[in-house]
Enzyme design. Structure first.
Site, mmCIF file in Angstrom:
data_model
loop_
_atom_site.group_PDB
_atom_site.id
_atom_site.type_symbol
_atom_site.label_atom_id
_atom_site.label_comp_id
_atom_site.label_asym_id
_atom_site.label_seq_id
_atom_site.Cartn_x
_atom_site.Cartn_y
_atom_site.Cartn_z
ATOM 1 N N ASN A 84 12.199 -16.906 -27.580
ATOM 2 C CA ASN A 84 12.482 -18.192 -26.952
ATOM 3 C C ASN A 84 13.214 -19.026 -27.998
ATOM 4 O OD1 ASN A 84 12.463 -20.643 -25.675
ATOM 5 N ND2 ASN A 84 10.288 -20.574 -25.115
ATOM 6 N N ARG A 121 14.271 -15.610 -23.225
ATOM 7 C CA ARG A 121 14.182 -16.699 -22.274
ATOM 8 C C ARG A 121 15.516 -17.443 -22.330
ATOM 9 N NH1 ARG A 121 11.926 -22.596 -22.922
ATOM 10 N NH2 ARG A 121 12.022 -23.224 -20.752
ATOM 11 N N HIS A 141 11.821 -24.054 -15.166
ATOM 12 C CA HIS A 141 10.446 -23.527 -15.204
ATOM 13 C C HIS A 141 10.243 -22.407 -14.171
ATOM 14 C CE1 HIS A 141 9.010 -27.739 -16.709
ATOM 15 N NE2 HIS A 141 9.170 -26.927 -17.751
ATOM 16 N N ARG A 166 10.444 -37.755 -20.836
ATOM 17 C CA ARG A 166 11.525 -37.934 -19.856
ATOM 18 C C ARG A 166 11.072 -38.836 -18.716
ATOM 19 N NH1 ARG A 166 12.119 -31.845 -19.595
ATOM 20 N NH2 ARG A 166 13.442 -31.304 -21.364
ATOM 21 N N GLU A 219 4.359 -17.571 -19.686
ATOM 22 C CA GLU A 219 5.790 -17.285 -19.544
ATOM 23 C C GLU A 219 6.208 -16.081 -20.372
ATOM 24 O OE1 GLU A 219 6.401 -21.660 -20.136
ATOM 25 O OE2 GLU A 219 8.184 -21.302 -18.928
#
Ligand code: ADP
Length: 384
Positions: free
Chosen positions: A7, A74, A164, A225, A367
């Site tokens: 990742n 990823r 996601h 965010r 993940e």
């Protein structure tokens, strides 16, 4: 099959070696080793190639780097082209690179990671697993279109992509299996609540709407965010003299819980609220309220969900936040079992009462495991 999962971010690379079944099926899997190389470009680790060198040494110490069978990356943005994980070759790498403008912080790092592996192990099978693919596969046009002039879509690819996806897909499968519902009959609302957070409407095991859009900025109130805001605010700020960079920084890094409560970490916000901090309590309500609105909307979108599912750091661990969200779902006759909600476990579980209209679940995401399994499946299929 031993899969090295990478990742790659702009200044860090997280890695994990997973031992997964060769066919990518979901049998037993084992984390062989894992770690992170940080501050790439700042200190002794000059670039992604050097970071990969460091990782291969560490992996080599743990398993012997010649034993790695495949590398799974990823990749944040797969644009309109990628709706499944793919075996990487030069053309695929260039295609991912062409998507850099859509994910300027992420895709360039992913490409550096891919190229570094190609240099080091030219024969190593590499697979790209996209955060957008689950949504790309099945979002209907009425959900992915923004109501703006078509030129924006044609020239710049401005549409809703969603993110996601690897987690939403993995958690959908787990939740359906846990409830004993065939995936193709499974309709649910999945809330992935980490530092970044998004919610997905799943119908028949497929994504039909999701709260993140053209970028990961849209939707829920997140750690830093803003989520949804009136686009007119951007115009106003530009006219007031703010640059694009300043607005980007403000909305992506200085907003959300951080702006409302002074802290982007859910644990700290919950603690502050419990200590009587009114701003923190309001921040929790704002985030819970936004999510509850999405759950109501997506319940309608899927034609009546069979379950609401919480996952990721906050979704799995913060019973306080779950309590605030489910507490707002009375109109749907969704009832929380307060005791079950407070129990801690790493297993999928139900946290609603028996007479709740539909069950509320907590299902841990993974993940890296999903990426490792997808990588094994693609590599095995390519060999067959
Ligand atoms: P990401 O992968 O997006 O960086 P995570 O899925 O790890 O994020 O989620 C991070 C968030 O989860 C943080 O807001 C953190 O406070 C929250 N979190 C983690 N553990 C707990 C916990 N035990 N209780 C409450 N919140 C938690």
């Amino acid at each position: 099959m031993l899969v090295l999962v990478l990742n790659s971010g702009s200044s860090s690379i997280k890695y994990q070696v997973r031992d997964v079944p060769d066919d990518g099926g979901s049998g037993e899997d084992v984390i062989v080793t894992e770690g992170i190389v940080e501050r790439i470009g700042e200190g002794p680790v000059k670039d992604h190639a050097q970071a990969l060198e460091a990782i291969s040494r560490k992996v080599g110490d743990a398993v012997g780097d010649t034993d790695i069978d495949a590398v799974g990356h990823r990749v944040v943005h797969g644009g309109e082209r990628f709706d499944e994980p793919v075996l990487i070759n030069n053309e695929i790498t260039r295609a991912i690179e062409r998507l850099n403008p859509l994910a300027p912080l992420h895709n360039p790092a992913n490409v550096l990671g891919i190229r570094a592996i190609t240099e080091k192990w030219p024969k190593m099978p590499q697979v790209a697993v996209f955060d957008t693919a689950f949504h790309r596969r099945s979002l209907p046009e009425h959900a992915w279109r923004y109501a703006v002039p078509d030129e924006l879509y044609r020239r710049f690819g401005i549409r809703r992509y969603g993110f996601h996806g690897t987690s939403h897909e993995y958690v959908s499968r787990k939740a359906a299996a846990f409830l004993g519902t065939p995936l193709e009959d499974f309709d649910a609302v999945i809330a992935h609540l980490g530092n970044g957070a998004s919610v997905t409407a799943v119908k028949g095991g497929r994504s039909i709407d999701t709260s993140m859009g053209f970028t990961p900025l849209e939707g829920l109130v997140m750690g830093t965010r803003s989520g949804d805001i009136d686009a007119g605010i951007l115009l106003f700020l530009q006219r007031e003299g703010y640059t694009a960079e300043e607005i980007d920084q403000m909305l992506n890094r200085e907003s959300g819980l951080k702006a409302l409560a002074g802290n982007n970490d859910m644990r700290s916000v919950v603690e502050a609220a419990e200590d009587g901090d009114a701003r923190a309590a309001m921040a929790l309500e704002a985030a819970a309220y936004r999510l509850a609105k999405y759950i109501g909307g997506y319940h309608v979108a899927v034609g009546g969900a069979h379950a609401v599912v919480f996952t990721a750091g906050i979704g799995e661990n913060s019973w306080q936040f779950r309590e605030r969200v489910v507490g707002r779902l009375d109109a749907l006759e969704i009832m929380l079992d307060e005791r079950a909600n407070r129990e801690r476990s790493k297993e999928p579980r139900i946290i609603s009462t028996e007479d709740s209209a539909i069950p509320v679940l907590v299902v841990p995401t993974d993940e890296e495991r999903a990426i490792a399994e997808a990588t094994a499946a693609v590599v095995s299929a390519a060999k067959a």
